[in-house]
Write a protein that holds these residues in place. Structure first.
Motif, short mmCIF file in Angstrom:
data_model
loop_
_atom_site.label_atom_id
_atom_site.label_comp_id
_atom_site.label_asym_id
_atom_site.label_seq_id
_atom_site.Cartn_x
_atom_site.Cartn_y
_atom_site.Cartn_z
N MET A 95 0.86 -1.20 0.00
CA MET A 95 0.00 0.00 0.00
C MET A 95 0.89 1.25 0.00
N ASP A 96 0.69 2.13 -0.98
CA ASP A 96 1.52 3.33 -1.00
C ASP A 96 1.02 4.34 0.03
N ASN A 97 1.81 5.40 0.23
CA ASN A 97 1.52 6.37 1.29
C ASN A 97 0.21 7.12 1.06
N ILE A 98 -0.07 7.47 -0.19
CA ILE A 98 -1.31 8.19 -0.49
C ILE A 98 -2.52 7.34 -0.14
N GLU A 99 -2.46 6.07 -0.55
CA GLU A 99 -3.57 5.17 -0.26
C GLU A 99 -3.72 4.99 1.25
N HIS A 100 -2.59 4.94 1.95
CA HIS A 100 -2.64 4.79 3.40
C HIS A 100 -3.30 6.02 4.06
N LEU A 101 -2.98 7.19 3.56
CA LEU A 101 -3.60 8.40 4.11
C LEU A 101 -5.12 8.39 3.93
N TYR A 102 -5.57 7.97 2.75
CA TYR A 102 -7.01 7.89 2.52
C TYR A 102 -7.65 6.85 3.43
N LYS A 103 -6.93 5.75 3.67
CA LYS A 103 -7.45 4.71 4.56
C LYS A 103 -7.60 5.26 5.98
N CYS A 104 -6.57 6.02 6.45
CA CYS A 104 -6.64 6.65 7.77
C CYS A 104 -7.83 7.60 7.84
N TYR A 105 -8.03 8.35 6.76
CA TYR A 105 -9.14 9.29 6.71
C TYR A 105 -10.48 8.55 6.83
N ASP A 106 -10.61 7.45 6.09
CA ASP A 106 -11.86 6.69 6.13
C ASP A 106 -12.12 6.12 7.51
N ILE A 107 -11.06 5.61 8.15
CA ILE A 107 -11.22 5.03 9.49
C ILE A 107 -11.71 6.09 10.47
N LEU A 108 -11.09 7.27 10.43
CA LEU A 108 -11.47 8.34 11.35
C LEU A 108 -12.86 8.87 11.05
N SER A 109 -13.20 8.96 9.78
CA SER A 109 -14.51 9.48 9.39
C SER A 109 -15.64 8.56 9.83
N GLU A 110 -15.37 7.26 9.84
CA GLU A 110 -16.42 6.28 10.15
C GLU A 110 -16.39 5.81 11.60
N ALA A 111 -15.47 6.34 12.40
CA ALA A 111 -15.30 5.84 13.77
C ALA A 111 -16.39 6.30 14.72
N GLY A 112 -17.08 7.38 14.39
CA GLY A 112 -18.15 7.86 15.27
C GLY A 112 -17.61 8.27 16.63
N ASP A 113 -18.32 7.83 17.69
CA ASP A 113 -17.93 8.22 19.05
C ASP A 113 -16.59 7.63 19.47
N GLY A 114 -16.12 6.63 18.76
CA GLY A 114 -14.86 5.99 19.13
C GLY A 114 -13.66 6.57 18.40
N ILE A 115 -13.81 7.72 17.81
CA ILE A 115 -12.73 8.28 16.99
C ILE A 115 -11.46 8.53 17.80
N SER A 116 -11.61 8.93 19.06
CA SER A 116 -10.43 9.26 19.86
C SER A 116 -9.54 8.05 20.14
N GLU A 117 -10.08 6.84 19.86
CA GLU A 117 -9.29 5.64 20.08
C GLU A 117 -8.30 5.38 18.93
N HIS A 118 -8.48 6.06 17.83
CA HIS A 118 -7.64 5.82 16.64
C HIS A 118 -6.49 6.82 16.58
N VAL A 119 -5.69 6.82 17.65
CA VAL A 119 -4.57 7.74 17.75
C VAL A 119 -3.53 7.47 16.67
N LYS A 120 -3.29 6.20 16.39
CA LYS A 120 -2.25 5.84 15.41
C LYS A 120 -2.57 6.44 14.04
N GLU A 121 -3.82 6.34 13.62
CA GLU A 121 -4.19 6.86 12.30
C GLU A 121 -3.97 8.38 12.22
N TYR A 122 -4.31 9.08 13.32
CA TYR A 122 -4.12 10.54 13.30
C TYR A 122 -2.62 10.89 13.31
N LYS A 123 -1.84 10.11 14.05
CA LYS A 123 -0.39 10.33 14.05
C LYS A 123 0.20 10.11 12.66
#
Length: 530
Positions: free
Chosen positions: A1-29
């Motif tokens: 997976m290239d870096n651009i695709e990984h960034l979009y994946k992080c974005y999707d995870i955070l967008s869909e996390a709902g109330d649990g978004i704060s648990e996805h620290v790694k993706e935001y980092k």
């Protein structure tokens, strides 16, 4: 997976996390870390950092630093994107707006018009979110930034802020601006003083009698009317400071708000002949003296009854005599040079004597001294002859001109000269009476008043008896009067004169502690990391 695709994946995870978004620290980092990647990664990181910023307070400092790194990027497109995305950090986040405002205020130094426009847009965006917070950041830079940063912050407030309307600039915000500007007035250069007074004039202070009184008080404080001056070695800076402070006070004088303290200062400290002849003894003497006489004449209109009126009016009279030459011994005396009349100076002083004399007719000392009165009337008569000759030439010069022709610079100068000399003629007729009468109300030639605001100023009017209409001298003087002449160094408005007529003369002498900003520099950007 290239870096651009990984960034979009992080974005999707955070967008869909709902109330649990704060648990996805790694993706935001990972998103934050992308500011070190390729150009596309940096642009995506800029957009994503702000979108999820509020959910990760523990990473706030790291995220802000990363966004600021993008604002310093070598790629202008990335910088513009980062500047555009900075306001996202302020959405639903307490305490961030001031820091972002501080950063954007530093970016006002940018020279590229597209980048600068984006900075202005972003500043206006955060002001709409939190006006006091954003302005706090701007005022941090005014207090601690370098000279150019201060100037651009002032100009942003003066030109952009109030255009945002009352829904943004509420009464509370306006009060905040007024309080901050008053603090800043304790240590400003001449240019900054002008900007501060213009900003204050745009607030409620410019719209009420109470506000006008407060603005006059501020100008009076800056002018330091009670300070001692050495009449023998008077510094040019003292005169310039008075002229500029008085100029800002004049629009607010009225029948309610009197100019008496300013008039008294001129009469007591600047007009005594020993001092008057020492003012601006350089080649610009006539221009400086005339600028002083013009503000003095305007202030006389709203002067109250004077204490010690006899001495003060006598000081005006003595300087007036300097601009009213005695007649030649004989019209046929070819050895004598032709008369030289400085009509602009004479208009100011005749108006001042006429206006103040109207309230103090018993205090005109020359009226009660036969020799003085004879001398005065002789000078008046000679000035009247010169004035009438000049009026005749001017009337002939503009006679038959169309409205469009009269708009030319040369004809406008002639019309101004005609107004000046007509005023002098009217004032002479009153003062030539025995005793002097004060029947006529004269409007000074160089200003027009509308709603108590000052209008356009005009050039010096002189006549040496040799040229057709004195226009050579008028043109010579026009630019020297209209140009910005004085920029003092730091201190409470002033210290010592460093330079006249030079933008480089207003560099502040002190060093600043950049407690709130990051010392943004044009070629090497260096923001403070929060």
């Amino acid at each position: 997976m290239d870096n651009i695709e990984h960034l979009y994946k992080c974005y999707d995870i955070l967008s869909e996390a709902g109330d649990g978004i704060s648990e996805h620290v790694k993706e935001y980092k990972d998103i934050i870390e992308a500011v070190k990647g390729s150009s596309k990664e940096k642009r995506l990181a800029s957009q994503f950092i702000g979108k999820f910023f509020k959910y990760f307070p523990d990473l706030a400092e790291t995220a802000i630093d990363a966004q600021l790194d993008l604002c310093e990027d070598d790629d202008m497109q990335i910088r513009r994107q980062a500047i555009k995305d900075l306001p996202k950090l302020c959405q639903d986040t307490v305490g961030i707006t001031s820091k972002v405002g501080d950063t954007l205020a530093q970016l006002l130094l940018l020279d590229d018009p597209l980048e600068l426009q984006q900075v202005n847009n972003s500043l206006q965006t955060i002001i709409k979110m939190d006006a006091k917070g954003a302005l706090s950041g701007i005022f941090i830079q005014i207090s601690s930034g370098d000279e150019t940063t201060r100037e651009r912050c002032f100009k942003f407030i003066a030109t952009k802020l109030f255009a945002m309307g009352p829904t943004v600039i509420t009464k509370e915000v306006e009060e905040f601006i007024i309080d901050e500007i008053k603090k800043i007035l304790q240590d400003v250069t001449a240019d900054e003083f002008h900007l501060c007074m213009n900003i204050l004039g745009s607030t409620k202070l410019g719209n009420t009698i109470i506000g006008h009184a407060e603005l006059v008080a501020l100008a009076k404080e800056q002018a330091e009317l009670n300070a001692h001056i050495d009449a023998i070695t008077i510094e040019d800076e003292i005169v310039e400071r008075f002229i500029q402070c008085a100029t800002h006070a004049i629009p607010y004088f009225s029948n309610t708000i009197k100019s008496t303290d300013f008039v008294v200062y001129v009469c007591d400290k600047l007009l005594p002949l020993g001092t008057w002849n020492m003012i601006a003894t350089s080649v610009t003497q006539d221009q400086v003296q005339l600028r002083l006489l013009k503000v003095f004449a305007e202030m006389c209109t709203y002067c109250d009854v004077l204490d010690n009126a006899t001495q003060r009016l006598d000081n005006v009279y003595q300087v007036l005599r300097e601009y009213m030459p005695l007649p030649q011994l004989s019209d046929d005396d070819v050895s004598s040079p032709p008369p030289s009349f400085q009509f602009s100076h004479a208009e100011c002083l005749l108006y001042a004597l006429h206006t103040l004399g109207k309230k103090h007719s018993d205090n005109l000392s020359f009226v009660h001294d036969a020799e003085k009165l004879k001398d005065f009337r002789s000078r008046l008569q000679y000035l009247a002859r010169g004035t009438q000759g000049y009026i005749k030439k001017l009337e002939e010069a503009v006679k038959g001109k169309t409205t469009e022709e009269l708009k030319s610079e040369e004809n406008q100068l002639k019309l101004t000269a005609l107004k000046t000399t007509s005023n002098i003629s009217t004032l002479i007729r009153d003062l030539f009476h025995s005793p002097p009468s004060f029947r006529h109300d004269v409007q000074l030639s160089w200003v027009t008043r509308k709603n108590n605001k000052i209008g356009k100023r005009h050039a010096i009017i002189t006549y040496d008896g040799k040229s057709e209409n004195g226009r050579d001298e008028e043109k010579k003087s026009r630019n020297s009067l209209d140009q910005k002449i004085y920029s003092p160094p730091s201190g409470k408005y002033s210290a010592k004169v460093q330079n006249y007529g030079s933008a480089s003369g207003n560099n502040r002498a002190r060093s600043r502690n950049n407690s709130g900003g990051g010392g943004y520099q044009k070629n090497r950007r260096n923001f403070k990391k929060y």
